[in-house]
Design an enzyme around this catalytic site. Structure first.
Site, short mmCIF file in Angstrom:
data_model
loop_
_atom_site.label_atom_id
_atom_site.label_comp_id
_atom_site.label_asym_id
_atom_site.label_seq_id
_atom_site.Cartn_x
_atom_site.Cartn_y
_atom_site.Cartn_z
N THR A 152 -5.74 43.36 30.73
CA THR A 152 -5.73 42.91 29.34
C THR A 152 -7.13 42.64 28.83
OG1 THR A 152 -4.99 41.15 27.87
CG2 THR A 152 -5.32 40.52 30.15
N SER A 194 -4.88 31.68 28.80
CA SER A 194 -3.52 31.21 29.12
C SER A 194 -3.29 31.46 30.60
CB SER A 194 -2.46 32.00 28.32
OG SER A 194 -2.36 33.33 28.82
N TYR A 196 -0.96 33.23 31.83
CA TYR A 196 -0.73 34.69 31.94
C TYR A 196 -2.07 35.43 32.06
CZ TYR A 196 -0.91 39.35 30.13
OH TYR A 196 -1.26 40.68 29.96
N HIS A 197 -2.99 35.16 31.11
CA HIS A 197 -4.27 35.87 31.15
C HIS A 197 -5.03 35.56 32.45
CE1 HIS A 197 -3.53 36.20 26.70
NE2 HIS A 197 -4.05 37.39 26.91
N LYS A 200 -4.30 37.92 35.23
CA LYS A 200 -4.98 39.23 35.15
C LYS A 200 -6.41 39.13 35.65
CE LYS A 200 -1.53 41.44 33.25
NZ LYS A 200 -0.95 42.73 33.57
P1 NAD Z 1 7.46 43.91 29.54
O1 NAD Z 1 7.76 42.51 29.90
O2 NAD Z 1 8.21 44.54 28.42
O3 NAD Z 1 7.62 44.84 30.82
C1 NAD Z 1 7.29 44.42 32.12
C2 NAD Z 1 8.36 44.99 33.06
O4 NAD Z 1 8.05 44.57 34.41
C3 NAD Z 1 9.76 44.44 32.75
O5 NAD Z 1 10.68 45.50 32.66
C4 NAD Z 1 10.06 43.50 33.92
O6 NAD Z 1 11.44 43.44 34.22
C5 NAD Z 1 9.22 44.10 35.04
N1 NAD Z 1 8.80 43.14 36.07
C6 NAD Z 1 8.21 41.94 35.90
N2 NAD Z 1 8.03 41.33 37.07
C7 NAD Z 1 8.51 42.16 38.02
C8 NAD Z 1 8.65 42.08 39.44
N3 NAD Z 1 8.26 41.01 40.12
N4 NAD Z 1 9.21 43.12 40.09
C9 NAD Z 1 9.64 44.23 39.42
N5 NAD Z 1 9.55 44.35 38.08
C10 NAD Z 1 9.00 43.33 37.39
O7 NAD Z 1 5.88 43.98 29.27
P2 NAD Z 1 5.03 45.14 28.58
O8 NAD Z 1 4.72 44.72 27.20
O9 NAD Z 1 5.64 46.45 28.84
O10 NAD Z 1 3.69 45.02 29.42
C11 NAD Z 1 3.49 45.81 30.59
C12 NAD Z 1 2.12 45.51 31.18
O11 NAD Z 1 1.12 45.81 30.22
C13 NAD Z 1 1.96 44.05 31.55
O12 NAD Z 1 1.34 43.92 32.79
C14 NAD Z 1 1.09 43.49 30.45
O13 NAD Z 1 0.28 42.47 30.94
C15 NAD Z 1 0.27 44.70 30.02
N6 NAD Z 1 -0.12 44.61 28.60
C16 NAD Z 1 0.84 44.54 27.61
C17 NAD Z 1 0.42 44.44 26.28
C18 NAD Z 1 1.39 44.34 25.13
O14 NAD Z 1 0.95 44.12 23.99
N7 NAD Z 1 2.70 44.48 25.35
C19 NAD Z 1 -0.95 44.42 25.98
C20 NAD Z 1 -1.89 44.47 27.02
C21 NAD Z 1 -1.45 44.57 28.33
N1 USQ Z 2 -0.62 34.91 16.37
C1 USQ Z 2 -0.41 34.48 15.07
N2 USQ Z 2 0.87 34.50 14.61
C2 USQ Z 2 1.93 34.95 15.33
C3 USQ Z 2 1.69 35.39 16.66
C4 USQ Z 2 0.40 35.36 17.15
O1 USQ Z 2 -1.32 34.08 14.36
O2 USQ Z 2 3.05 34.94 14.83
C5 USQ Z 2 -2.00 34.91 16.90
C6 USQ Z 2 -2.13 34.16 18.22
O3 USQ Z 2 -2.33 32.78 18.01
C7 USQ Z 2 -3.33 34.87 18.83
C8 USQ Z 2 -3.19 36.32 18.33
O4 USQ Z 2 -2.33 36.25 17.20
O5 USQ Z 2 -4.51 34.37 18.32
C9 USQ Z 2 -2.62 37.29 19.33
O6 USQ Z 2 -1.37 36.80 19.84
P1 USQ Z 2 -0.31 37.82 20.49
O7 USQ Z 2 0.89 37.04 20.90
O8 USQ Z 2 -0.13 39.00 19.61
O9 USQ Z 2 -1.12 38.37 21.78
P2 USQ Z 2 -1.46 37.71 23.18
O10 USQ Z 2 -0.86 36.38 23.38
O11 USQ Z 2 -2.94 37.82 23.37
O12 USQ Z 2 -0.76 38.69 24.23
C10 USQ Z 2 -0.46 40.06 23.97
C11 USQ Z 2 0.49 40.53 25.07
C12 USQ Z 2 -0.23 40.45 26.42
C13 USQ Z 2 -1.53 41.22 26.36
C14 USQ Z 2 -2.41 40.76 25.21
C15 USQ Z 2 -3.58 41.69 24.97
O13 USQ Z 2 1.67 39.75 25.08
O14 USQ Z 2 0.60 40.99 27.42
O15 USQ Z 2 -2.24 41.06 27.55
O16 USQ Z 2 -1.64 40.82 23.98
S1 USQ Z 2 -5.02 40.85 24.45
O17 USQ Z 2 -4.66 39.91 23.38
O18 USQ Z 2 -5.94 41.83 23.97
O19 USQ Z 2 -5.51 40.12 25.59
#
Ligand code: NAD
Ligand code: USQ
Length: 404
Positions: A152, A194, A196-197, A200
């Site tokens: 991320t 966070s 979560y972050h 990573k």
């Molecule tokens: P998602 O939650 O929709 O998909 C993740 C999938 O992984 C799910 O289907 C879940 O069931 C599976 N999973 C989780 N833990 C597991 C485990 N222990 N064993 C097997 N399966 C497992 O999330 P997404 O939005 O598709 O994100 C996928 C990846 O991309 C994540 O690692 C996330 O950090 C990264 N990412 C997502 C975004 C975004 O905006 N969605 C942005 C940047 C990075």
């Molecule tokens: N935000 C708002 N209003 C909303 C939702 C979010 O103002 O209704 C703000 C949040 O406070 C934050 C920003 O928008 O400042 C981004 O929030 P987000 O929920 O869109 O993104 P984030 O929490 O960073 O997480 C998402 C994905 C995560 C991925 C990350 C990429 O859930 O898996 O890693 O985006 S990044 O942000 O580039 O690290």
């Protein structure tokens, strides 16, 4: 099998999720043999939070049957927990002999990771153990398997390097010594916002160690916030539709604003909206994974890092843009997160562009998304789930429901 363009066998970990499902279909479509590994935990978290994807996603078995019907291609599915079932996973790797593994299988919502002590512990256990199990299983197999991991942009944090562009993974620093300065290339300092972050940033250290010690070939994709829903493959049949999260924990900012605009809900800006973030469309995500698979690092190289982003925007500007297009008002709400109220973001993203990525522009796709997805499925929305209620520290204020 040849790793550069010819058919590969690919395990897609987390292949039932928002990014994983369209990637599995894209890789299958271009001729790779795909095995999805997923424990369906994301669907279980929906049950726990009492929310559902705005789009009507089908069970994984049906999704795979429909893909076969439409494309003639097989995808197989293994229900397996990467964090809890090491032995089964290690055996699967030996049996399947994949050329590559794409790792999406982690708990990915920052608000969910902060909502309770249980959720913090789950996110660390699930993500860090899962990633380490994948690495250990590759080493134990003795095979040369390329790993592509979804990281991320949030590992860099916001504002650390001032106005300098955020590099793709590494920073050259000068270390003062009694004999003069020496130059070193280091991983960009981690600054997670966070739990979560944080996972990573821990993943990055695992990758650096296993590349150095075991000569694994690893690419870490520092992806921005993904928006949009469909890819050409998921749009082939409604039963292949991708998930669309809009709730306060899993919904990401731009898709939330698009859904809110479609149902006439005020756009939920946290704080001043001065936060600047990086974005990428889901169609570009799947292309980037393909490009990463086709351009692996060599054995012995340090992890290859790409910034997987195409645009940066301030949250407030996004809200104003969507408000201007749809007439829906913007609400400035108390921010439930601890984050900088304002930041600039300048990101290097040359590598994917140099390898042929042709980005989908936000300005071109917003209204299609409102019309084709958000308005079409608006009746499935539960408006009581829109406000973000997970707070970064006990006692922080959240907004009341704004349902109209
Ligand atoms: P998602 O939650 O929709 O998909 C993740 C999938 O992984 C799910 O289907 C879940 O069931 C599976 N999973 C989780 N833990 C597991 C485990 N222990 N064993 C097997 N399966 C497992 O999330 P997404 O939005 O598709 O994100 C996928 C990846 O991309 C994540 O690692 C996330 O950090 C990264 N990412 C997502 C975004 C975004 O905006 N969605 C942005 C940047 C990075
Ligand atoms: N935000 C708002 N209003 C909303 C939702 C979010 O103002 O209704 C703000 C949040 O406070 C934050 C920003 O928008 O400042 C981004 O929030 P987000 O929920 O869109 O993104 P984030 O929490 O960073 O997480 C998402 C994905 C995560 C991925 C990350 C990429 O859930 O898996 O890693 O985006 S990044 O942000 O580039 O690290």
């Amino acid at each position: 099998m040849d790793m550069r363009g010819n058919d590969m066998k690919v395990l897609v970990l987390g292949g039932d999720g928002f990014c994983g499902w369209p990637t599995a279909l894209h890789l299958s479509d271009i001729g790779h043999e795909v095995v999805i590994v997923d424990n369906l935990s994301r669907r279980e978290i929906d049950l726990e939070l009492e929310v559902d994807s705005l789009t009507p996603i089908r069970p994984i078995g049906e999704r795979i049957r429909v893909w076969k019907e439409k494309s003639g291609k097989d995808i197989s599915f293994v229900h397996l927990d990467l964090a809890e079932e090491y032995d089964r996973f290690a055996q699967l790797v030996v049996e399947q002999k994949p050329d590559a593994i794409v790792h999406f299988g982690e708990q990915r919502a920052a608000p969910y990771s902060m909502r309770s002590t249980i959720a913090k512990r789950y996110t660390i256990d699930n993500n860090v153990r899962g990633t380490h199990n994948v690495l250990a299983a590759i080493v134990a197999s003795g095979m040369d398997i390329q790993l592509v991991h979804l990281g991320t942009m949030g590992v860099y944090g916001y504002g650390w390097s001032g106005s300098a562009p955020i590099p793709e993974g590494y920073l050259t620093v000068k270390v003062p010594t009694p004999d003069g300065d020496i130059e070193r290339e280091i991983l960009h300092p981690a600054n997670p916002g966070s739990v979560y972050h944080l996972t990573k940033t821990l993943d990055q250290l695992l990758f650096a160690f296993y590349c150095a010690n075991d000569q694994l070939r690893i690419t870490d994709l520092h992806q921005g916030i993904v928006w949009g829903t469909q890819t050409p493959q998921t749009a082939l049949d409604e039963r292949l539709i991708n998930r669309f999260d809009y709730d306060g924990d899993y919904g990401t900012v731009l898709n939330r604003f698009l859904m809110q605009a479609a149902i006439g809900h005020p756009l939920t800006v946290h704080g001043t909206g001065g936060q600047t973030r990086a974005f990428i469309h889901i169609r570009d995500t799947v292309r980037c994974i393909q490009i990463a698979l086709e351009n692996p690092p060599a054995a012995g190289e340090k992890p290859k890092v790409f910034n997987q982003v195409t645009e940066t925007h301030r949250v407030k500007e996004l809200a104003e843009m969507i408000s201007g297009l749809t007439g829906v008002e913007v609400a400035y709400l108390p921010n439930p997160r601890r984050e900088a109220a304002e930041n600039d973001l300048n990101v290097s993203r040359d590598k994917f562009l140099a390898l042929g990525l042709n980005p989908t522009k936000l300005s071109e796709g917003l209204l299609d998304e409102v019309r084709d997805i958000a308005q079409k499925y608006r009746d499935r929305a539960d408006t009581t789930k829109i406000i973000a209620r997970s707070v970064w520290r006990q006692g922080m204020e959240t907004a009341p429901d704004l349902v109209k």
